[in-house]
Design an enzyme around this catalytic site. Structure first.
Site, PDB file in Angstrom:
ATOM      1  N   ARG A 144      -7.111   2.567   0.715  1.00  0.00           N
ATOM      2  CA  ARG A 144      -7.693   1.226   0.594  1.00  0.00           C
ATOM      3  C   ARG A 144      -7.996   0.679   1.972  1.00  0.00           C
ATOM      4  O   ARG A 144      -7.142   0.683   2.850  1.00  0.00           O
ATOM      5  CB  ARG A 144      -6.703   0.266  -0.080  1.00  0.00           C
ATOM      6  CG  ARG A 144      -6.474   0.540  -1.517  1.00  0.00           C
ATOM      7  CD  ARG A 144      -5.901  -0.646  -2.240  1.00  0.00           C
ATOM      8  NE  ARG A 144      -4.784  -1.316  -1.574  1.00  0.00           N
ATOM      9  CZ  ARG A 144      -4.168  -2.360  -2.082  1.00  0.00           C
ATOM     10  NH1 ARG A 144      -4.555  -2.870  -3.232  1.00  0.00           N
ATOM     11  NH2 ARG A 144      -3.171  -2.921  -1.449  1.00  0.00           N
ATOM     12  N   THR A 195     -10.832  -5.239   3.034  1.00  0.00           N
ATOM     13  CA  THR A 195     -11.570  -5.485   1.782  1.00  0.00           C
ATOM     14  C   THR A 195     -10.779  -5.049   0.554  1.00  0.00           C
ATOM     15  O   THR A 195     -11.092  -5.451  -0.569  1.00  0.00           O
ATOM     16  CB  THR A 195     -12.892  -4.700   1.784  1.00  0.00           C
ATOM     17  OG1 THR A 195     -12.566  -3.286   1.834  1.00  0.00           O
ATOM     18  CG2 THR A 195     -13.753  -5.051   2.977  1.00  0.00           C
ATOM     19  N   ASP A 238       4.876  -0.508  -0.362  1.00  0.00           N
ATOM     20  CA  ASP A 238       3.827   0.507  -0.168  1.00  0.00           C
ATOM     21  C   ASP A 238       4.384   1.860  -0.610  1.00  0.00           C
ATOM     22  O   ASP A 238       5.262   2.432   0.057  1.00  0.00           O
ATOM     23  CB  ASP A 238       3.409   0.550   1.309  1.00  0.00           C
ATOM     24  CG  ASP A 238       2.201   1.448   1.502  1.00  0.00           C
ATOM     25  OD1 ASP A 238       2.258   2.631   1.113  1.00  0.00           O
ATOM     26  OD2 ASP A 238       1.187   0.970   2.038  1.00  0.00           O
ATOM     27  N   ASP A 269       4.114   4.829   1.921  1.00  0.00           N
ATOM     28  CA  ASP A 269       5.057   4.699   3.043  1.00  0.00           C
ATOM     29  C   ASP A 269       6.484   4.993   2.599  1.00  0.00           C
ATOM     30  O   ASP A 269       7.259   5.610   3.330  1.00  0.00           O
ATOM     31  CB  ASP A 269       4.978   3.289   3.639  1.00  0.00           C
ATOM     32  CG  ASP A 269       3.742   3.110   4.511  1.00  0.00           C
ATOM     33  OD1 ASP A 269       3.157   4.131   4.916  1.00  0.00           O
ATOM     34  OD2 ASP A 269       3.360   1.952   4.758  1.00  0.00           O
TER      35      ASP A 269
HETATM   36  C1  PRP Z   1      -2.162   2.824  -2.685  1.00  0.00           C
HETATM   37  C2  PRP Z   1      -1.752   3.421  -4.009  1.00  0.00           C
HETATM   38  C3  PRP Z   1      -3.067   3.478  -4.745  1.00  0.00           C
HETATM   39  C4  PRP Z   1      -3.777   2.255  -4.253  1.00  0.00           C
HETATM   40  C5  PRP Z   1      -3.677   1.200  -5.311  1.00  0.00           C
HETATM   41  O1  PRP Z   1      -2.702   3.785  -1.861  1.00  0.00           O
HETATM   42  O2  PRP Z   1      -1.122   4.666  -3.903  1.00  0.00           O
HETATM   43  O3  PRP Z   1      -3.818   4.652  -4.488  1.00  0.00           O
HETATM   44  O4  PRP Z   1      -3.103   1.840  -3.048  1.00  0.00           O
HETATM   45  O5  PRP Z   1      -4.418   0.107  -4.972  1.00  0.00           O
HETATM   46  P1  PRP Z   1      -5.709  -0.368  -5.770  1.00  0.00           P
HETATM   47  O6  PRP Z   1      -5.355  -0.317  -7.223  1.00  0.00           O
HETATM   48  O7  PRP Z   1      -5.909  -1.773  -5.293  1.00  0.00           O
HETATM   49  O8  PRP Z   1      -6.861   0.522  -5.415  1.00  0.00           O
HETATM   50  P2  PRP Z   1      -3.125   3.467  -0.338  1.00  0.00           P
HETATM   51  O9  PRP Z   1      -4.543   2.996  -0.300  1.00  0.00           O
HETATM   52  O10 PRP Z   1      -2.109   2.559   0.266  1.00  0.00           O
HETATM   53  O11 PRP Z   1      -3.140   4.882   0.328  1.00  0.00           O
HETATM   54  P3  PRP Z   1      -1.920   5.864   0.640  1.00  0.00           P
HETATM   55  O12 PRP Z   1      -1.409   6.379  -0.699  1.00  0.00           O
HETATM   56  O13 PRP Z   1      -2.566   6.926   1.430  1.00  0.00           O
HETATM   57  O14 PRP Z   1      -0.866   5.112   1.382  1.00  0.00           O
HETATM   58  N1  URA Z   2      -0.491   0.090  -2.940  1.00  0.00           N
HETATM   59  C1  URA Z   2       0.858   0.180  -2.819  1.00  0.00           C
HETATM   60  O1  URA Z   2       1.380   1.185  -2.318  1.00  0.00           O
HETATM   61  N2  URA Z   2       1.591  -0.866  -3.220  1.00  0.00           N
HETATM   62  C2  URA Z   2       1.045  -1.966  -3.760  1.00  0.00           C
HETATM   63  O2  URA Z   2       1.780  -2.878  -4.128  1.00  0.00           O
HETATM   64  C3  URA Z   2      -0.353  -2.035  -3.885  1.00  0.00           C
HETATM   65  C4  URA Z   2      -1.095  -0.984  -3.479  1.00  0.00           C
END
Ligand code: PRP
Ligand code: URA
Length: 209
Positions: free
Chosen positions: A104, A108, A200, A203
């Site tokens: 994400r 945005t 997160d 993380d």
């Molecule tokens: C997180 C999570 C989803 C997304 C959800 O990933 O694992 O993929 O955010 O958010 P959304 O429903 O608003 O799209 P992130 O973008 O943090 O990436 P990562 O798993 O690489 O940390």
């Molecule tokens: N992605 C995450 O990992 N946690 C949230 O709460 C939303 C998006």
């Protein structure tokens, strides 16, 4: 119409509570996510077709039922969706695994694609997309669109925690996709994080913060 399945089995709820706790470290977080994924996998695969096979017990020949696991694919949304793969693989060891990389944009909150590698015959498989967090629903919706562009017709979405916004987004964009969750949380905060949520997920799984 897309159906929402909330898996409120006591063991799933118990493990989710420990995952939510900010004192839970990466090692336990990962182990619990794997365990919950296996438990949720029972529900996600509850109605998959069985085939008849000929076997011989110590007493006689018989026709018996088997799952055709070769017809399944697991597709995690990177990174966090990876944490749900092993649990599902324990359930269906011969399922193929594809990967969709999305992150994400921090301002945005819209998803950016950076990777996609799927089994060649993905269109012939029941596909289980995994991602612990269903926040705005943008990542899940884009991943589902990518799978449909590859001809997939039978897709399910397995997450851990969602919010109404994300559920509605996926149901609007993909009315043919059933959603499986362990909990529907209250709302998104100003950073589009799920509240109360678990922080997160990527993380916490990989210890990157
Ligand atoms: C997180 C999570 C989803 C997304 C959800 O990933 O694992 O993929 O955010 O958010 P959304 O429903 O608003 O799209 P992130 O973008 O943090 O990436 P990562 O798993 O690489 O940390
Ligand atoms: N992605 C995450 O990992 N946690 C949230 O709460 C939303 C998006």
């Amino acid at each position: 119409m897309s159906q929402l399945h909330v898996i409120n089995h006591p063991m799933v709820q118990h493990k989710l509570t420990i995952m939510r706790d900010k004192e839970t470290g990466s090692k336990d977080f990962r182990a619990l996510l794997k365990e919950i994924s296996l438990l949720m996998g029972y529900e996600v695969t509850r109605d998959i077709p069985l085939i008849d096979v000929d076997i011989e017990t110590p007493l006689c020949k018989m026709k018996a039922k088997m799952v055709n696991g070769r017809k399944l694919a697991i597709v995690p949304i990177l990174r966090a969706g990876m944490g749900m793969v092993e649990g599902l693989q324990e359930l269906v060891p011969v399922a193929k695994v594809g990967h969709i990389g999305l992150y994400r944009n921090e301002e945005t909150h819209t998803p950016v694609v950076y990777y996609c590698k799927l089994p060649e015959d993905i269109q012939d498989r029941l596909v289980i997309v995994t991602d612990p967090m269903l926040a705005t629903g943008g990542s899940a919706s884009d991943a589902l669109s990518m799978l449909k562009a590859r001809g997939c017709k039978n897709v399910r979405l397995m997450c851990l925690v969602g919010v109404p916004e994300g559920i509605e987004r996926v149901q609007r964009d993909h009315p043919d996709v059933d959603i499986y969750l362990a909990a529907v949380d209250d709302h998104l905060n100003e950073n589009a994080y799920i509240v109360p949520g678990l922080g997160d997920a990527g993380d916490r799984i990989f210890g990157t913060k």
